[in-house]
Design a protein around this motif. Sequence first.
Motif, PDB file in Angstrom:
ATOM      1  N   PHE A 109       1.206  -0.848   0.227  1.00  0.00           N
ATOM      2  CA  PHE A 109       0.032  -0.264  -0.460  1.00  0.00           C
ATOM      3  C   PHE A 109       1.026   0.785  -0.193  1.00  0.00           C
ATOM      4  N   ALA A 110       0.851   1.989  -1.209  1.00  0.00           N
ATOM      5  CA  ALA A 110       1.434   2.919  -1.280  1.00  0.00           C
ATOM      6  C   ALA A 110       0.727   4.618  -0.364  1.00  0.00           C
ATOM      7  N   LYS A 111      -0.549   4.190  -0.382  1.00  0.00           N
ATOM      8  CA  LYS A 111      -1.108   5.615   0.341  1.00  0.00           C
ATOM      9  C   LYS A 111      -2.269   4.504   1.359  1.00  0.00           C
ATOM     10  N   THR A 112      -2.427   4.485   2.971  1.00  0.00           N
ATOM     11  CA  THR A 112      -3.492   3.683   4.030  1.00  0.00           C
ATOM     12  C   THR A 112      -4.200   4.556   3.784  1.00  0.00           C
ATOM     13  N   GLU A 156      -2.538   7.508  15.340  1.00  0.00           N
ATOM     14  CA  GLU A 156      -2.522   5.861  15.179  1.00  0.00           C
ATOM     15  C   GLU A 156      -3.144   5.228  13.987  1.00  0.00           C
ATOM     16  N   ARG A 157      -2.721   4.218  13.694  1.00  0.00           N
ATOM     17  CA  ARG A 157      -3.213   3.336  12.953  1.00  0.00           C
ATOM     18  C   ARG A 157      -2.489   2.046  12.741  1.00  0.00           C
ATOM     19  N   GLY A 158      -3.276   0.842  12.853  1.00  0.00           N
ATOM     20  CA  GLY A 158      -2.886  -0.580  12.689  1.00  0.00           C
ATOM     21  C   GLY A 158      -3.109  -1.749  11.841  1.00  0.00           C
ATOM     22  N   GLN A 189       0.231   1.841  15.726  1.00  0.00           N
ATOM     23  CA  GLN A 189       1.314   2.448  15.324  1.00  0.00           C
ATOM     24  C   GLN A 189       0.979   3.760  14.434  1.00  0.00           C
ATOM     25  N   PHE A 190       2.020   4.818  14.125  1.00  0.00           N
ATOM     26  CA  PHE A 190       1.986   6.478  13.210  1.00  0.00           C
ATOM     27  C   PHE A 190       2.279   5.741  11.432  1.00  0.00           C
ATOM     28  N   MET A 191       1.093   4.835  10.655  1.00  0.00           N
ATOM     29  CA  MET A 191       1.187   4.205   9.477  1.00  0.00           C
ATOM     30  C   MET A 191       0.547   4.795   8.082  1.00  0.00           C
ATOM     31  N   THR A 192       1.296   6.142   8.041  1.00  0.00           N
ATOM     32  CA  THR A 192       1.387   7.200   7.196  1.00  0.00           C
ATOM     33  C   THR A 192       1.728   6.956   6.178  1.00  0.00           C
ATOM     34  N   LEU A 193       2.862   5.801   6.761  1.00  0.00           N
ATOM     35  CA  LEU A 193       3.908   5.548   5.695  1.00  0.00           C
ATOM     36  C   LEU A 193       3.526   4.585   4.581  1.00  0.00           C
ATOM     37  N   PRO A 194       4.185   4.413   3.582  1.00  0.00           N
ATOM     38  CA  PRO A 194       3.429   3.665   2.751  1.00  0.00           C
ATOM     39  C   PRO A 194       4.788   1.511   3.618  1.00  0.00           C
TER      40      PRO A 194
END
Length: 230
Positions: A62-65, A103-105, A127-132
């Motif tokens: 995923f390049a972007k969530t 945060e995302r999980g 976790q902080f999941m804005t990154l790919p």
Amino acid sequence: KPEILDGFNTFNSSVWKIGTNAANATTVENGVLALRSTDREAGWIHSLNRFPLSNRIVEVYFAKTGGSSNIGFSPTLNSSSIDGIISEPDMIRIYVAHVSATERGIYLQEKKNGIVTINQLLVSGAQFMTLPVALKLDFSDTTMDVSYRFTGPYNNLYRLPINNIYRQGSFIELSSYYTVSWGEAHVDSIAVYAQATGINMFDLNSDSIVDVLDWILLLRHIGMNQDSPL
């Protein structure tokens, strides 16, 4: 060779179908699959064919969530569903979604014979999941191992027992829900391949032999357009 190896430079209609629900606006643009919907429905695609999952590895990058970034599996399918495969009586879905505002999980859902057996199980912690992020699903005859990575090696998260219907064949779903409000998910690439394939892939970042998704990155680096099946 991989059964699917798709970098989404174009939409490969011999492998995938866009769900026919009215609000589904999914498209391929700028080298990614943009999972997009215009209302409270899923933006989603599914494989045209079933793939046996026994002794297979599935990787998706995923390049972007967005608000939800999903990969799912089901032996049955309704292309017009407004929710994707979550409406099927038997399904497994792994997805990245919000835990809090920042945060995302990674979550897991499962249904068996129409009964929800696992609902929104957080398997990663917040976790902080804005990154790919890349997800890797490693299937044996009886289990599915879930792992993820941002960069570097995969981190193992969870082992799910699975029943034999997935060994016989499963449709694959990529989806995101209500993206007009929650944000789109962008899929850079996906690979499905047998564990015994023995493919050695060169990782441009770590100079090591790793996974099939790195092959897609290498092909792009040298200017090749790789969409599958091969």
